[in-house]
Design a protein around this motif. Structure first.
Motif, PDB file in Angstrom:
ATOM      1  N   UNK A  60       0.845  -1.197   0.000  1.00 17.21           N
ATOM      2  CA  UNK A  60       0.000   0.000   0.000  1.00 17.21           C
ATOM      3  C   UNK A  60       0.875   1.239   0.000  1.00 17.21           C
ATOM      4  N   UNK A  61       0.470   2.240  -0.790  1.00 17.53           N
ATOM      5  CA  UNK A  61       1.181   3.516  -0.787  1.00 17.53           C
ATOM      6  C   UNK A  61       0.791   4.276   0.474  1.00 17.53           C
ATOM      7  N   UNK A  62       1.780   4.718   1.245  1.00 18.80           N
ATOM      8  CA  UNK A  62       1.525   5.283   2.576  1.00 18.80           C
ATOM      9  C   UNK A  62       0.955   6.694   2.541  1.00 18.80           C
ATOM     10  N   UNK A  63       1.162   7.412   1.449  1.00 16.74           N
ATOM     11  CA  UNK A  63       0.725   8.812   1.397  1.00 16.74           C
ATOM     12  C   UNK A  63      -0.617   8.947   0.699  1.00 16.74           C
ATOM     13  N   UNK A  64      -1.237  10.079   0.909  1.00 11.23           N
ATOM     14  CA  UNK A  64      -2.441  10.439   0.173  1.00 11.23           C
ATOM     15  C   UNK A  64      -2.018  11.181  -1.089  1.00 11.23           C
ATOM     16  N   UNK A  65      -2.656  10.869  -2.205  1.00 11.79           N
ATOM     17  CA  UNK A  65      -2.330  11.572  -3.440  1.00 11.79           C
ATOM     18  C   UNK A  65      -1.204  10.917  -4.208  1.00 11.79           C
ATOM     19  N   UNK A  66      -0.619  11.693  -5.118  1.00 13.62           N
ATOM     20  CA  UNK A  66       0.391  11.177  -6.019  1.00 13.62           C
ATOM     21  C   UNK A  66       1.787  11.334  -5.450  1.00 13.62           C
ATOM     22  N   UNK A  67       2.714  10.554  -5.999  1.00 12.21           N
ATOM     23  CA  UNK A  67       4.121  10.611  -5.631  1.00 12.21           C
ATOM     24  C   UNK A  67       4.890   9.677  -6.539  1.00 12.21           C
ATOM     25  N   UNK A  68       6.211   9.818  -6.559  1.00 15.95           N
ATOM     26  CA  UNK A  68       7.008   8.983  -7.447  1.00 15.95           C
ATOM     27  C   UNK A  68       6.869   7.513  -7.108  1.00 15.95           C
ATOM     28  N   UNK A  69       6.801   7.207  -5.810  1.00 21.17           N
ATOM     29  CA  UNK A  69       6.670   5.812  -5.429  1.00 21.17           C
ATOM     30  C   UNK A  69       5.324   5.219  -5.790  1.00 21.17           C
TER      31      UNK A  69
END
Length: 255
Positions: free
Chosen positions: A167-176
């Motif tokens: 799971x991606x830990x952040x809200x929204x977009x990011x490089x990961x």
């Protein structure tokens, strides 16, 4: 597999000059299709660094200087891309704050005490391990070079463990976010298999065993990140790659 994703991967995770036309038409959100080429990117990076290391060792007869050259070459070839992730991850994780604050600290462009300590230790550990590999095979420089090539392959192979079914830990977009939780089982298995084949061909069963040890530890590290951050980020991917290189070199002495 389309080779344009190999060129796009090299452009993204290394500083190796690749003509833009070779990856023309590849959208950033499609870069996840290049994950199976991560071990190949590691092979290219490792080969350049190991050739330089072999030349320095042969010219100076100093394994210590050659080991430093190896680590320096890896930094130049990647632009410190993964080291930055390692520093940010350590700043966040070891801040002992709540999850949201940890993620804020990791996003901060400034480096903290924990990040500095992590970089110093990582560079020292990698240099020392590379030196020991060169000393372990003083009569066979090609054998040592093959093992040194394997380290970046192992690091990039094990990165996929923090991508698949995560799971991606952040809200929204990011490089990961283009990788984490977005690679299929087929690409995941292909990545692991490609890395295992390359490592075994270059370093034999000893290197394969070291890769297995590295993969288990990196998987555990990924679980640790997930526990504290609620998932993975681009920074934790970078941390996994750097830790993977170091662990692989150290694991060679356990085999």
């Amino acid at each position: 597999m389309n080779l344009k994703y190999l060129w796009a991967t090299l452009q993204f995770i290394t500083r190796i000059p690749v003509p833009a036309r070779w990856s023309e038409g590849t959208e950033f959100q499609e870069y996840r299709r290049g994950v199976p080429f991560f071990p190949v990117a590691g092979l290219i990076v490792g080969a350049i660094a190991a050739l330089l290391t072999a030349w320095i060792d042969y010219s100076t007869q100093s394994p210590l200087i050659a080991a430093l050259g190896y680590v320096f070459a890896l930094m130049l070839l990647t632009g410190g891309f993964h080291l930055d992730g390692l520093a940010d991850t350590c700043d966040g994780i070891f801040s002992a704050r709540k999850r949201e604050r940890m993620l804020e600290i990791m996003r901060d462009s400034r480096i903290g005490t924990h990040g500095c300590l992590a970089l110093v230790f990582a560079l020292m550990a990698k240099s020392a391990a590379a030196y020991e590999v060169l000393m372990l095979h003083p009569l066979s420089l090609m054998t040592a070079a093959g093992l040194l090539i394997c380290a970046p392959v192992a690091g990039r192979t094990c990165m996929s463990l923090l991508m698949y079914n995560q799971r991606y830990a952040r809200e929204g977009e990011g490089m990961g976010n283009i990788y984490i939780g977005r690679i299929s089982l087929r690409r995941f298995i292909t990545t692991l298999a490609t890395g295992a084949v390359i490592v075994t061909l270059l370093g034999g069963m000893k290197a394969f065993g070291a890769l297995i040890i590295t993969a288990f530890i990196i998987y555990g590290l990924g679980r640790y990140f997930c526990h504290h951050l609620g998932g993975q980020t681009g920074d934790t991917l970078g941390a996994a790659e750097e830790c993977g290189e170091i662990l692989f070199l150290l694991a060679l002495f356990w085999m």
